[in-house]
Write a protein that holds these residues in place. Sequence first.
Motif, PDB file in Angstrom:
ATOM      1  N   PRO A  53       0.805  -1.240   0.000  1.00  0.00           N
ATOM      2  CA  PRO A  53       0.000   0.000   0.000  1.00  0.00           C
ATOM      3  C   PRO A  53       0.835   1.286   0.000  1.00  0.00           C
ATOM      4  N   LEU A  54       2.050   1.252   0.570  1.00  0.00           N
ATOM      5  CA  LEU A  54       2.877   2.461   0.622  1.00  0.00           C
ATOM      6  C   LEU A  54       3.284   2.974  -0.753  1.00  0.00           C
ATOM      7  N   TRP A  55       3.324   2.090  -1.745  1.00  0.00           N
ATOM      8  CA  TRP A  55       3.741   2.519  -3.078  1.00  0.00           C
ATOM      9  C   TRP A  55       2.796   2.058  -4.179  1.00  0.00           C
ATOM     10  N   GLN A  56       1.528   1.836  -3.838  1.00  0.00           N
ATOM     11  CA  GLN A  56       0.581   1.408  -4.873  1.00  0.00           C
ATOM     12  C   GLN A  56       0.206   2.568  -5.795  1.00  0.00           C
ATOM     13  N   ASN A  57       0.226   3.791  -5.284  1.00  0.00           N
ATOM     14  CA  ASN A  57      -0.056   4.977  -6.092  1.00  0.00           C
ATOM     15  C   ASN A  57       1.245   5.409  -6.784  1.00  0.00           C
ATOM     16  N   PRO A  58       1.223   5.619  -8.118  1.00  0.00           N
ATOM     17  CA  PRO A  58       2.461   5.972  -8.839  1.00  0.00           C
ATOM     18  C   PRO A  58       3.167   7.224  -8.294  1.00  0.00           C
ATOM     19  N   GLY A  59       2.404   8.232  -7.888  1.00  0.00           N
ATOM     20  CA  GLY A  59       3.015   9.432  -7.314  1.00  0.00           C
ATOM     21  C   GLY A  59       3.726   9.123  -6.012  1.00  0.00           C
ATOM     22  N   GLN A  60       3.060   8.333  -5.160  1.00  0.00           N
ATOM     23  CA  GLN A  60       3.678   7.910  -3.894  1.00  0.00           C
ATOM     24  C   GLN A  60       4.933   7.094  -4.179  1.00  0.00           C
ATOM     25  N   ALA A  61       4.842   6.209  -5.143  1.00  0.00           N
ATOM     26  CA  ALA A  61       5.966   5.333  -5.475  1.00  0.00           C
ATOM     27  C   ALA A  61       7.173   6.149  -5.913  1.00  0.00           C
ATOM     28  N   GLU A  62       6.963   7.155  -6.743  1.00  0.00           N
ATOM     29  CA  GLU A  62       8.075   7.980  -7.226  1.00  0.00           C
ATOM     30  C   GLU A  62       8.722   8.756  -6.079  1.00  0.00           C
ATOM     31  N   ARG A  63       7.899   9.344  -5.204  1.00  0.00           N
ATOM     32  CA  ARG A  63       8.441  10.075  -4.045  1.00  0.00           C
ATOM     33  C   ARG A  63       9.228   9.136  -3.137  1.00  0.00           C
ATOM     34  N   LEU A  64       8.679   7.959  -2.893  1.00  0.00           N
ATOM     35  CA  LEU A  64       9.350   7.001  -2.019  1.00  0.00           C
ATOM     36  C   LEU A  64      10.667   6.528  -2.638  1.00  0.00           C
ATOM     37  N   LYS A  65      10.664   6.271  -3.935  1.00  0.00           N
ATOM     38  CA  LYS A  65      11.895   5.838  -4.616  1.00  0.00           C
ATOM     39  C   LYS A  65      12.996   6.888  -4.436  1.00  0.00           C
ATOM     40  N   ASN A  66      12.651   8.155  -4.625  1.00  0.00           N
ATOM     41  CA  ASN A  66      13.628   9.237  -4.437  1.00  0.00           C
ATOM     42  C   ASN A  66      14.125   9.282  -2.995  1.00  0.00           C
ATOM     43  N   GLN A  67      13.207   9.117  -2.032  1.00  0.00           N
ATOM     44  CA  GLN A  67      13.569   9.125  -0.615  1.00  0.00           C
ATOM     45  C   GLN A  67      14.496   7.942  -0.295  1.00  0.00           C
ATOM     46  N   LEU A  68      14.177   6.773  -0.839  1.00  0.00           N
ATOM     47  CA  LEU A  68      14.996   5.586  -0.582  1.00  0.00           C
ATOM     48  C   LEU A  68      16.389   5.730  -1.184  1.00  0.00           C
TER      49      LEU A  68
END
Length: 114
Positions: A53-68
């Motif tokens: 669920p933390l990265w199911q939304n593409p916008g969330q996924a992109e932000r999380l990828k950058n953070q990671l």
Amino acid sequence: MHTSSDTPADRPQIVVLCGSTQFWEQLAEANLYETAAGHIVLAPGCNMKEPHPLWQNPGQAERLKNQLDYLHHRKIDLADEVLVVNPGGYIGESTRREIAYAASLGKPIRYTHP
């Protein structure tokens, strides 16, 4: 206990694991072996190749990828050594960037599959 010249004698060596999360099981195995060797292990904390669920939304996924990516570079900053988990010799683009960053800092780099 193995220590480098920059590692305080009273703390274990810090090893950061780098590699594609497609090798999640191999990363876990490397973590196990490095921990058993008495090292503090810093490793990827999310496997974005698995649904969550933390990265199911593409916008969330992109932000999380950058953070990671940012967090992993900070883990490299903290580490005394880098261990690249690269079954079959595979090294992806993200891992190549991490290796180049670690090398620019003069960090020793080992590979599970030279």
